[in-house]
Motif scaffolding. Structure first.
Motif, PDB file in Angstrom:
ATOM      1  N   VAL A 166       0.849  -1.190   0.000  1.00 54.88           N
ATOM      2  CA  VAL A 166       0.000   0.000   0.000  1.00 54.88           C
ATOM      3  C   VAL A 166       0.886   1.241   0.000  1.00 54.88           C
ATOM      4  CG1 VAL A 166      -1.682   1.309   1.342  1.00 54.88           C
ATOM      5  CG2 VAL A 166      -1.869  -1.181   1.186  1.00 54.88           C
ATOM      6  N   ARG A 167       0.579   2.175  -0.902  1.00 57.66           N
ATOM      7  CA  ARG A 167       1.358   3.421  -0.941  1.00 57.66           C
ATOM      8  C   ARG A 167       0.851   4.358   0.143  1.00 57.66           C
ATOM      9  NH1 ARG A 167       1.168   8.435  -3.742  1.00 57.66           N
ATOM     10  NH2 ARG A 167      -0.770   7.867  -4.826  1.00 57.66           N
ATOM     11  N   ARG A 168       1.750   4.794   1.024  1.00 60.30           N
ATOM     12  CA  ARG A 168       1.350   5.637   2.151  1.00 60.30           C
ATOM     13  C   ARG A 168       1.643   7.109   1.854  1.00 60.30           C
ATOM     14  NH1 ARG A 168       2.969   3.995   8.136  1.00 60.30           N
ATOM     15  NH2 ARG A 168       1.042   2.802   7.861  1.00 60.30           N
ATOM     16  N   VAL A 169       0.652   7.939   2.102  1.00 62.77           N
ATOM     17  CA  VAL A 169       0.805   9.389   2.004  1.00 62.77           C
ATOM     18  C   VAL A 169       0.277   9.992   3.303  1.00 62.77           C
ATOM     19  CG1 VAL A 169       0.585   9.407  -0.505  1.00 62.77           C
ATOM     20  CG2 VAL A 169      -1.454   9.682   0.905  1.00 62.77           C
ATOM     21  N   HIS A 170       0.572  11.263   3.496  1.00 60.83           N
ATOM     22  CA  HIS A 170       0.128  11.943   4.715  1.00 60.83           C
ATOM     23  C   HIS A 170      -0.741  13.139   4.331  1.00 60.83           C
ATOM     24  CE1 HIS A 170       2.806   9.739   7.535  1.00 60.83           C
ATOM     25  NE2 HIS A 170       3.527   9.581   6.430  1.00 60.83           N
ATOM     26  N   ILE A 171      -1.907  13.233   4.967  1.00 58.86           N
ATOM     27  CA  ILE A 171      -2.836  14.332   4.696  1.00 58.86           C
ATOM     28  C   ILE A 171      -3.019  15.162   5.955  1.00 58.86           C
ATOM     29  CG2 ILE A 171      -4.033  13.001   2.921  1.00 58.86           C
ATOM     30  CD1 ILE A 171      -6.298  12.585   4.959  1.00 58.86           C
ATOM     31  N   PRO A 172      -3.401  16.447   5.817  1.00 55.97           N
ATOM     32  CA  PRO A 172      -3.589  17.294   6.998  1.00 55.97           C
ATOM     33  C   PRO A 172      -4.644  16.737   7.941  1.00 55.97           C
ATOM     34  CG  PRO A 172      -3.535  18.615   5.002  1.00 55.97           C
ATOM     35  CD  PRO A 172      -3.604  17.192   4.570  1.00 55.97           C
ATOM     36  N   LYS A 173      -4.426  16.935   9.230  1.00 55.48           N
ATOM     37  CA  LYS A 173      -5.353  16.482  10.262  1.00 55.48           C
ATOM     38  C   LYS A 173      -5.739  17.668  11.134  1.00 55.48           C
ATOM     39  CE  LYS A 173      -5.548  13.284  14.191  1.00 55.48           C
ATOM     40  NZ  LYS A 173      -4.782  12.276  14.980  1.00 55.48           N
ATOM     41  N   GLY A 174      -7.036  17.752  11.497  1.00 58.26           N
ATOM     42  CA  GLY A 174      -7.485  18.840  12.366  1.00 58.26           C
ATOM     43  C   GLY A 174      -7.323  20.188  11.704  1.00 58.26           C
TER      44      GLY A 174
END
Length: 441
Positions: free
Chosen positions: A89-97
């Motif tokens: 699975v390709r992991r990315v990071h998205i904004p939280k809160g």
């Protein structure tokens, strides 16, 4: 799409699965994989989002559809024979809160999404017979607005009380594989499905060019992950609260859960404190931990008339801040307004889009911003939140003006911007889910 079965055909098969599961809720079903045939995969393909980001193979939905029949037949053969290998699975990071933190999201390949959807379509009718009414997340016919309404109704009926606001730390990363597989085997004994689920749980995670193999967790963002999360928390939390906790309490209590976000309401302070003390032990038994700074017990009730106590506390749940406020009739009621973190995050997203695409035509910008505002109102447009909706629309116009002004050295003042709005007006913010609007359409 040619050859696609009608949704009714698939629905009939799902109803048969549901009937078998409902007849004996302690029974494990042995033969399920035979439902997954080429027509079932075509329906799974139809239900799978086509605009999502590609996985590690870079293949888009459009690419896959070019040879759809052959691709689905190959997928079916590999899934049934055991030759299918779950890709990393390709992991990315998205904004939280409010955007100051990020959340890891896993992106499977498109083919993997289709197969996960097919398996989810088999399992969902089984577990819908088991899940309780307190659970709302990622279930057919249920929504976050229904969860919010459930909390509002129960707490208003109690006239206020105590709330345990809970945050499970990195839930999707900590979900125990062995515990989950044991829970699934209680209802599913089909070897093909169990093998596929095991492969997805053990699939690697690709990040920064390297692949790792976590011993726990399921990728947040995977098609089947929400169902697996509900299966896990149904046992860990929902049934525990209903069958073991409630019978031991002195007063009333209720649970409202949306995926891994949940709150507990109590009429009795002692009950709330007892549950607050035992909850970390219960979750710890299944490899989960509470976030120490985001989990708390608070008094949530209207102030007593003439009392000297502190004003009642507020809390955020499902994107809304919940607090007590007097209604127009002078009665205390729970009011829900857009949480500050969600307001800020949504506005930052608009500002970033306006910055990047400020040189697009006014028609294109206007269309996008109208869709963004309608989408915002589509979720946050509930009874009592009209002021926050108006503030968001106002701030959106300010952001748009700011970036239009930077398209040239001449800039843009408010007079010229307002003239432009006469031709490119943004829609008026509306409380779409307002009870008053429903009563007076």
């Amino acid at each position: 799409m040619k050859g696609t079965p009608s949704p009714e055909t698939i629905s009939t098969k799902q109803q048969r699965i549901a009937k078998l599961a409902k007849e004996d809720k302690k029974r494990a079903l042995n033969t399920l994989a035979h439902h997954i045939d080429i027509d079932w995969l075509k329906e799974a393909f139809r239900r799978t989002r086509k605009d999502g980001a590609p996985g590690i193979d870079g293949l888009t939905a459009g690419d896959y559809e070019k040879q759809l029949e052959a691709n689905l037949q190959s997928l079916l053969n590999r899934a049934k024979s055991g030759e299918y290998r779950a890709p990393a699975v390709r992991r990315v990071h998205i904004p939280k809160g409010d955007g100051s933190q990020t959340r890891p999201i896993g992106i499977p390949t498109f083919e993997d999404k289709v197969l996960q959807r097919a398996v989810q379509m088999v399992l969902e009718p089984i577990y819908e017979q088991d899940f309780l009414n307190c659970s709302y997340g990622f279930r057919p016919g249920r929504s976050a607005h229904q969860a919010l309404e459930n909390f509002w109704q129960q707490m208003m009926t109690m006239g206020g009380g105590w709330v345990v606001e809970v945050d499970i730390k990195s839930f999707f990363d900590k979900l125990g594989h062995s515990h989950l597989q044991q829970l699934i085997r209680r209802r599913v004994h089909d070897g093909v499905l169990l093998r596929l689920i095991g492969k997805w749980l053990n699939a690697g995670v690709q990040e920064n060019g390297s692949v790792s193999y976590p011993e726990a967790g399921t990728p947040q963002g995977g098609v089947i992950s929400p169902l697996l999360a509900n299966i896990y928390l149904h046992e860990v939390l929902d049934e525990w609260v209903e069958e073991e906790v409630k019978p031991r309490l002195k007063g009333r209590a209720f649970l409202v859960r949306f995926a891994d976000d949940f709150v507990l309401g109590f009429s009795n302070e002692e009950d709330a404190r007892r549950v607050m003390d035992v909850l970390p032990k219960r979750l710890g038994k299944y490899g989960l931990t509470l976030h120490p700074e985001k989990t708390r017990l608070l008094r949530f009730a209207p102030p007593r008339e003439g009392g000297q106590e502190q004003p009642p506390e507020s809390f955020d749940f499902l994107g809304f801040n919940h607090h007590w406020e007097k209604s127009r009739k002078g009665r205390w009621a729970i009011k829900r307004t857009t949480a500050k973190s969600r307001f800020t995050r949504a506005l930052k997203k608009v500002a970033e889009w306006c910055r990047v695409f400020r040189h697009r035509t006014l028609d294109e910008q206007h269309q996008h911003l109208c869709e963004a505002l309608r989408g915002h109102c589509g979720y946050y447009g509930i009874t009592g939140n009209s002021h926050a909706l108006g503030c968001f629309a106002h701030e959106m116009r300010k952001v748009w003006k700011k970036w239009l002004a930077r398209r040239s050295q001449r800039g843009m003042n408010w007079e010229s911007f307002n003239r432009m709005l006469e031709h490119f007006a943004l829609p008026a913010p509306r409380a779409i889910h307002s009870k008053l609007r429903a009563a007076n359409p």
